[in-house]
Design a protein around this motif. Structure first.
Motif, mmCIF file in Angstrom:
data_model
loop_
_atom_site.group_PDB
_atom_site.id
_atom_site.type_symbol
_atom_site.label_atom_id
_atom_site.label_comp_id
_atom_site.label_asym_id
_atom_site.label_seq_id
_atom_site.Cartn_x
_atom_site.Cartn_y
_atom_site.Cartn_z
ATOM 1 N N GLU A 296 0.745 -1.289 -0.004
ATOM 2 C CA GLU A 296 0.066 -0.086 -0.012
ATOM 3 C C GLU A 296 0.735 1.490 -0.201
ATOM 4 O O GLU A 296 0.306 2.393 0.010
ATOM 5 C CB GLU A 296 -0.779 0.151 1.189
ATOM 6 N N ILE A 297 2.071 1.372 -0.118
ATOM 7 C CA ILE A 297 3.064 2.422 0.011
ATOM 8 C C ILE A 297 2.658 3.337 -1.147
ATOM 9 O O ILE A 297 2.552 4.616 -0.632
ATOM 10 C CB ILE A 297 4.614 1.968 -0.162
ATOM 11 N N PRO A 298 2.066 3.019 -2.276
ATOM 12 C CA PRO A 298 2.009 4.012 -3.194
ATOM 13 C C PRO A 298 0.653 4.965 -2.894
ATOM 14 O O PRO A 298 0.617 6.161 -2.852
ATOM 15 C CB PRO A 298 1.609 3.582 -4.492
ATOM 16 N N TYR A 299 -0.317 4.203 -2.231
ATOM 17 C CA TYR A 299 -1.535 4.833 -1.637
ATOM 18 C C TYR A 299 -0.985 5.820 -0.682
ATOM 19 O O TYR A 299 -1.708 7.109 -0.383
ATOM 20 C CB TYR A 299 -2.606 3.907 -1.350
ATOM 21 N N VAL A 300 -0.294 5.270 0.260
ATOM 22 C CA VAL A 300 -0.098 6.078 1.489
ATOM 23 C C VAL A 300 0.715 7.317 1.134
ATOM 24 O O VAL A 300 0.457 8.363 1.629
ATOM 25 C CB VAL A 300 0.903 5.307 2.407
ATOM 26 N N VAL A 301 1.802 7.266 0.078
ATOM 27 C CA VAL A 301 2.530 8.411 -0.463
ATOM 28 C C VAL A 301 1.519 9.507 -0.948
ATOM 29 O O VAL A 301 1.492 10.707 -0.562
ATOM 30 C CB VAL A 301 3.653 7.945 -1.348
ATOM 31 N N VAL A 302 0.547 8.969 -1.887
ATOM 32 C CA VAL A 302 -0.525 9.900 -2.586
ATOM 33 C C VAL A 302 -1.227 10.376 -1.681
ATOM 34 O O VAL A 302 -1.745 11.537 -1.669
ATOM 35 C CB VAL A 302 -1.025 9.218 -3.689
ATOM 36 N N ALA A 303 -2.056 9.613 -1.093
ATOM 37 C CA ALA A 303 -3.019 9.927 0.139
ATOM 38 C C ALA A 303 -2.367 11.064 1.094
ATOM 39 O O ALA A 303 -2.874 12.203 1.473
ATOM 40 C CB ALA A 303 -3.428 9.048 0.825
ATOM 41 N N THR A 304 -0.976 10.918 1.528
ATOM 42 C CA THR A 304 -0.401 11.782 2.323
ATOM 43 C C THR A 304 -0.140 13.081 1.734
ATOM 44 O O THR A 304 -0.484 14.338 2.318
ATOM 45 C CB THR A 304 0.919 11.110 2.999
ATOM 46 N N VAL A 305 0.500 13.107 0.703
ATOM 47 C CA VAL A 305 0.687 14.527 -0.273
ATOM 48 C C VAL A 305 -0.692 15.201 -0.722
ATOM 49 O O VAL A 305 -0.836 16.543 -0.247
ATOM 50 C CB VAL A 305 1.463 14.118 -1.662
ATOM 51 N N LEU A 306 -1.786 14.437 -1.012
ATOM 52 C CA LEU A 306 -2.919 15.162 -1.342
ATOM 53 C C LEU A 306 -3.654 15.586 0.102
ATOM 54 O O LEU A 306 -4.154 16.746 0.051
ATOM 55 C CB LEU A 306 -4.029 14.080 -2.067
ATOM 56 N N ALA A 307 -3.763 14.659 0.993
ATOM 57 C CA ALA A 307 -4.359 15.351 2.557
ATOM 58 C C ALA A 307 -3.389 16.652 2.908
ATOM 59 O O ALA A 307 -4.159 17.418 3.310
ATOM 60 C CB ALA A 307 -3.950 14.052 3.345
ATOM 61 N N ALA A 308 -2.080 16.719 2.633
ATOM 62 C CA ALA A 308 -1.383 18.070 3.142
ATOM 63 C C ALA A 308 -1.966 19.084 2.204
ATOM 64 O O ALA A 308 -2.004 20.133 2.865
ATOM 65 C CB ALA A 308 -0.032 17.829 3.008
ATOM 66 N N ALA A 309 -2.039 18.894 1.086
ATOM 67 C CA ALA A 309 -2.476 19.986 0.167
ATOM 68 C C ALA A 309 -3.724 20.408 0.362
ATOM 69 O O ALA A 309 -4.152 21.530 0.525
ATOM 70 C CB ALA A 309 -2.319 19.590 -1.140
ATOM 71 N N LEU A 310 -4.700 19.302 0.840
ATOM 72 C CA LEU A 310 -6.136 19.793 1.301
ATOM 73 C C LEU A 310 -6.236 20.550 2.456
ATOM 74 O O LEU A 310 -7.003 21.658 2.890
ATOM 75 C CB LEU A 310 -6.930 18.575 1.250
ATOM 76 N N VAL A 311 -5.357 20.342 3.485
ATOM 77 C CA VAL A 311 -5.270 20.741 4.813
ATOM 78 C C VAL A 311 -4.830 22.242 4.520
ATOM 79 O O VAL A 311 -5.106 23.202 4.851
ATOM 80 C CB VAL A 311 -4.326 20.203 5.603
ATOM 81 N N ALA A 312 -3.783 22.516 3.706
ATOM 82 C CA ALA A 312 -3.118 23.896 3.590
ATOM 83 C C ALA A 312 -4.108 24.657 2.774
ATOM 84 O O ALA A 312 -4.394 25.981 3.164
ATOM 85 C CB ALA A 312 -1.815 23.581 2.593
ATOM 86 N N SER A 313 -4.771 23.995 1.855
ATOM 87 C CA SER A 313 -6.056 24.597 1.205
ATOM 88 C C SER A 313 -7.137 25.140 2.048
ATOM 89 O O SER A 313 -7.526 26.189 2.039
ATOM 90 C CB SER A 313 -6.311 23.990 0.021
ATOM 91 N N GLY A 314 -7.568 23.954 2.984
ATOM 92 C CA GLY A 314 -8.424 24.293 3.751
ATOM 93 C C GLY A 314 -8.320 25.484 4.937
ATOM 94 O O GLY A 314 -9.052 26.465 5.073
ATOM 95 N N LEU A 315 -7.087 25.316 5.419
ATOM 96 C CA LEU A 315 -6.593 26.566 6.315
ATOM 97 C C LEU A 315 -6.500 27.791 5.743
ATOM 98 O O LEU A 315 -6.818 28.815 6.221
ATOM 99 C CB LEU A 315 -5.424 26.022 6.977
#
Length: 116
Positions: free
Chosen positions: A2-21
């Motif tokens: 699952e490493i590819p999902y973990v990497v993509v999900a983490t990068v996308l989640a960080a971008a979403l948090v930055a955008s939301g904040l």
């Protein structure tokens, strides 16, 4: 693995948090981009909540695949609408970031489906 999902999900989640904040704190670049395409300031908090919920779902989806799938679908819908609004308003500056996040969300969904 699952490493590819973990990497993509983490990068996308960080971008979403930055955008939301950025929406919650009314960061100038985000306010300028969104008001340029007609989004009223009163819509910023609910949109930020959608992004933060999507980020949380993607991260929890590392352990709970069904939630990761649901979150990825929600983020895809969010960015289809966002990219569509930027394209509709011919916003050349705002379209690429929305499209990149849309692509990342699609990749997250595909990876989560492959490894669920």
């Amino acid at each position: 693995m699952e490493i590819p999902y973990v990497v993509v999900a983490t990068v996308l989640a960080a971008a979403l948090v930055a955008s939301g904040l950025g929406k919650l704190t009314r960061a100038k670049a985000i306010v300028d981009s969104m008001t340029r395409v007609g989004v009223p300031l009163r819509a910023f908090p609910p949109l930020a909540l959608c992004e933060l919920a999507g980020a949380a779902g993607l991260v929890v989806g590392i352990w709970r695949p069904a939630l990761g799938i649901a979150a990825a679908v929600g983020v895809i819908l969010y960015f289809v609408l966002a990219a569509g609004q930027h394209v509709r308003r011919k916003d050349i500056q705002g379209t690429p970031p929305a499209v990149v996040l849309l692509i990342l969300a699609v990749v997250a969904l595909v990876l989560r489906l492959v490894w669920s």
